[in-house]
Design an enzyme around this catalytic site. Structure first.
Site, PDB file in Angstrom:
ATOM      1  N   HIS A 282       0.816  -1.216   0.000  1.00  9.89           N
ATOM      2  CA  HIS A 282       0.000   0.000   0.000  1.00  9.89           C
ATOM      3  C   HIS A 282       0.850   1.267   0.000  1.00  9.89           C
ATOM      4  O   HIS A 282       0.418   2.298   0.497  1.00  9.89           O
ATOM      5  CB  HIS A 282      -0.948  -0.009   1.209  1.00  9.89           C
ATOM      6  CG  HIS A 282      -1.846  -1.192   1.255  1.00  9.89           C
ATOM      7  ND1 HIS A 282      -2.341  -1.710   2.440  1.00  9.89           N
ATOM      8  CD2 HIS A 282      -2.343  -1.983   0.271  1.00  9.89           C
ATOM      9  CE1 HIS A 282      -3.102  -2.767   2.176  1.00  9.89           C
ATOM     10  NE2 HIS A 282      -3.115  -2.950   0.868  1.00  9.89           N
ATOM     11  N   GLU A 312      -3.906  -6.432  -9.283  1.00 11.51           N
ATOM     12  CA  GLU A 312      -2.542  -6.218  -8.790  1.00 11.51           C
ATOM     13  C   GLU A 312      -1.619  -7.194  -9.512  1.00 11.51           C
ATOM     14  O   GLU A 312      -1.904  -8.382  -9.597  1.00 11.51           O
ATOM     15  CB  GLU A 312      -2.498  -6.408  -7.266  1.00 11.51           C
ATOM     16  CG  GLU A 312      -3.441  -5.449  -6.541  1.00 11.51           C
ATOM     17  CD  GLU A 312      -3.563  -5.725  -5.056  1.00 11.51           C
ATOM     18  OE1 GLU A 312      -2.667  -6.414  -4.512  1.00 11.51           O
ATOM     19  OE2 GLU A 312      -4.537  -5.281  -4.441  1.00 11.51           O
ATOM     20  N   GLU A 408      -3.962 -13.547  -3.507  1.00  9.64           N
ATOM     21  CA  GLU A 408      -2.948 -12.513  -3.697  1.00  9.64           C
ATOM     22  C   GLU A 408      -1.712 -12.734  -2.822  1.00  9.64           C
ATOM     23  O   GLU A 408      -1.474 -11.998  -1.869  1.00  9.64           O
ATOM     24  CB  GLU A 408      -3.519 -11.117  -3.461  1.00  9.64           C
ATOM     25  CG  GLU A 408      -4.257 -10.919  -2.150  1.00  9.64           C
ATOM     26  CD  GLU A 408      -4.664  -9.463  -1.942  1.00  9.64           C
ATOM     27  OE1 GLU A 408      -3.839  -8.568  -2.180  1.00  9.64           O
ATOM     28  OE2 GLU A 408      -5.817  -9.244  -1.542  1.00  9.64           O
TER      29      GLU A 408
END
Length: 453
Positions: A282, A312, A408
Site C-alpha cells: 500500500h 494487482e 494474492e
C-alpha cells in the site's frame, strides 16, 4: 403545519417535501420550505433561532436511483437486517461506518471531514443522519428518509439520534469496531438504551453477495483490467510513477461513468510503484522515474459507489534479472496453487496453511507480507473489511456460494539482496454453486508482464 417531522407526498423516487427546524412552525421561525429544487424562504434572520435549530429535513430536488442497485436489492438488505434485529432482540440499529451506511442505504457514501454520520434503522424507520455541509445530497441518495443536524451546537448529531429514536424502548445495535470511545460515551450520555455490538453480524450479512452485487463486482473487475492496460500504455524509461497512475485512474473512472451513469464517481485510484517502492503493498505513488530493469507493482482500484475490486500485478520494465525471475516464478507458482484451492467447502485457514508449506519449500516464507486473500464488497483503504472472510491461518470460515475472495500472495525481498523488491499477483474469485470463477482477465507472470519500451 408542525415542523421537525416529515411532511411530504412520499419518500420514494421523485418525492417532494417541506423541511423545517426542530420545534418550529411554518408560520413561525426557522423555516425554509422546498418544492423540488425551488426554495421559498420564510424564515427570519433571528440569530438565536438560527443557533437553536438542532436539525432540519431538506428534500432538495428529486430522489435519485441508488446508482448500482435496484430498489428490490436494497429493500432485501433492510429485510435481512430487521430479521436479525428481531432475532437478537434489538429495538434499533445505529450505523456510523461508511461501509454499513453504504450497504444498508443502497449507495450513500458519506464524506466525513471529521463529522459523524449515521443510519438509524428501527422496525418502522430507515433514516440517514447527515451534516448540513452536504445539504440535500444524502437524502437524494438515501433509500428512504434523511435528517440533517446543524453545526451550531456540539453534539447535535447525538441529540438528533435521541429525537428520532423517540420513546423506543430496548437495546440499540452499534458498531463497536467503528464507534470511537468518545462517541460511545456520548451516546450513553444521551440515551438510556443499552448498546449492543452488531458489527460482526452485519459483516456476515455482507459476506454473501447477491446476484446484483456479483454483477457489479464483475463489471468492476473488468474496469480494473482496463486500468491495467492503460497503465501499460503509459510505461517508459523516465516516466514518473504518478503519470502511470493517472493514466489508469482516468481509464477506470471513464468506464465506470459509462457503465453506471446514475452513480456517484469518487474514490477510484491507482497505486503504481517502482523499484524499492514496491516493498509495501500500500505504498503511495511518488515522483520516482522509471528505470530500465525496474521491478514494478501495478495496483488498480476502481470504486463504483463504494464497491471495491482490484487488479494487482508484478511487472518489469524492459528486462528482468535472473534473481528477480526466480523469485517471481516462485510467487506465481504459489498464486496458481492458491487459485486451485479456492472452491466451495474449503476452510480459509487450510488454504493459508498449504500455501505456507509451498512458500517454505521455495525458501521464501520468511519474506511473506500478509494474508493470501480477502473478501470484496463495500470496502476501501479507509473503510470496511469483512475480516471473517480472509485467507489467513486464524480464519475458520468455510467458503460457500455467493462469497467473493481474492488470491494474492506477496513476498518482499529487502533492498541489497539479489532480486530485491515486492512481488504480488491478485485475482478475484467468485464462488458459484458449481465451483469457482476467476473474473480477473489481465494476464500474470513473466511470459506476459515484461514490458519493453
Amino acid at each position: 403545519m408542525q415542523c421537525g417531522r416529515l411532511s411530504a407526498v412520499g419518500v420514494g423516487y421523485g418525492a417532494r417535501a417541506v423541511w423545517c427546524g426542530r420545534g418550529e412552525t411554518a408560520a413561525g421561525r426557522g423555516v425554509v420550505a422546498w418544492r423540488g429544487s425551488m426554495v421559498i424562504r420564510r424564515a427570519s434572520n433571528d440569530i438565536t433561532t438560527f443557533l437553536n435549530t438542532e436539525n432540519i429535513r431538506l428534500y432538495n430536488g428529486a430522489k435519485m436511483p441508488t446508482g448500482l442497485f435496484s430498489e428490490g436489492e436494497v429493500s432485501g438488505r433492510i429485510t435481512k437486517l430487521r430479521k436479525h434485529m428481531d432475532e437478537a432482540g434489538l429495538a434499533a440499529c445505529l450505523f456510523t461506518s461508511i461501509h454499513n451506511i453504504n450497504y444498508f442505504s443502497g449507495g450513500f457514501t458519506y464524506c466525513a471531514f471529521g463529522r459523524p454520520y449515521g443510519l438509524l434503522v428501527t422496525p418502522e424507520k430507515h433514516l440517514t443522519i447527515s451534516a448540513l455541509v452536504d445539504a440535500g445530497q444524502p437524502w437524494r441518495r438515501s433509500a428512504q428518509d434523511n435528517i440533517i443536524y446543524t453545526d451550531w451546537k456540539r453534539d447535535n448529531f447525538f441529540r438528533t439520534v435521541v429525537q428520532e429514536l423517540g420513546v423506543t424502548v430496548g437495546a440499540m445495535g452499534v458498531e463497536e469496531d467503528h464507534l470511537s470511545l468518545q462517541a460511545a460515551t456520548k451516546l450513553r450520555t444521551h440515551l438510556t438504551n443499552k448498546l449492543i455490538d452488531v458489527s460482526e453480524a452485519t459483516m456476515r450479512i455482507r459476506m454473501v453477495k447477491s446476484k446484483e452485487e456479483i454483477a457489479v463486482i464483475k463489471n468492476s473487475a473488468a474496469t480494473a483490467d482496463l486500468g491495467g492496460w492503460a497503465c501499460a500504455e503509459a510505461l517508459g524509461v523516465g516516466v514518473p510513477e504518478y503519470e502511470v497512475a493517472l493514466a489508469g485512474t482516468q481509464a477506470m473512472v471513464r468506464n465506470i461513468a459509462k457503465l453506471y451513469p446514475d452513480s456517484d464517481l469518487m474514490d477510484s485510484w491507482v497505486w503504481f510503484q517502482s523499484g524499492i517502492n514496491t516493498d509495501g503493498a500500500h505504498n503511495p505513488v511518488t515522483t520516482r522515474r522509471l528505470q530500465s530493469g525496474d521491478i514494478l507493482s501495478l495496483n488498480c482500484f476502481p470504486m463504483p459507489q463504494g464497491y471495491y475490486t482490484a487488479l494487482e500485478r508484478t511487472w518489469f520494465l524492459n528486462h528482468c534479472s535472473d534473481h528477480h525471475l526466480k523469485n517471481w516464478e516462485a510467487n506465481v507458482a504459489v498464486h496458481k496453487r492458491g487459485l486451485e484451492l479456492i472452491r466451495p467447502g474449503v476452510r480459509c485457514s487450510d488454504i493459508a496453511c498449504e500455501l505456507n508449506e509451498l512458500l517454505a519449500q521455495f525458501g521464501l516464507l520468511k519474506y511473506r507480507s500478509f494474508g493470501y486473500g480477502h473478501s470484496f464488497g463495500v470496502l476501501s483503504h479507509y473503510y470496511g473489511r469483512e475480516a471473517e472472510l480472509e485467507l489467513r491461518e486464524d480464519i475458520e470460515t468455510v467458503l460457500e456460494p455467493g462469497m467473493v475472495i481474492s488470491m494474492e500472495p506477496m513476498i518482499t525481498i529487502p533492498e541489497g539482496q539479489p532480486g530485491a523488491g515486492g512481488y504480488r499477483e491478485h485475482d478475484i474469485i467468485v464462488i458459484n454453486d458449481d465451483g469457482p470463477e476467476n473474473i480477473t482477465h489481465f494476464p500474470f507472470g513473466p511470459e506476459h508482464n515484461i514490458f519493453k519500451t
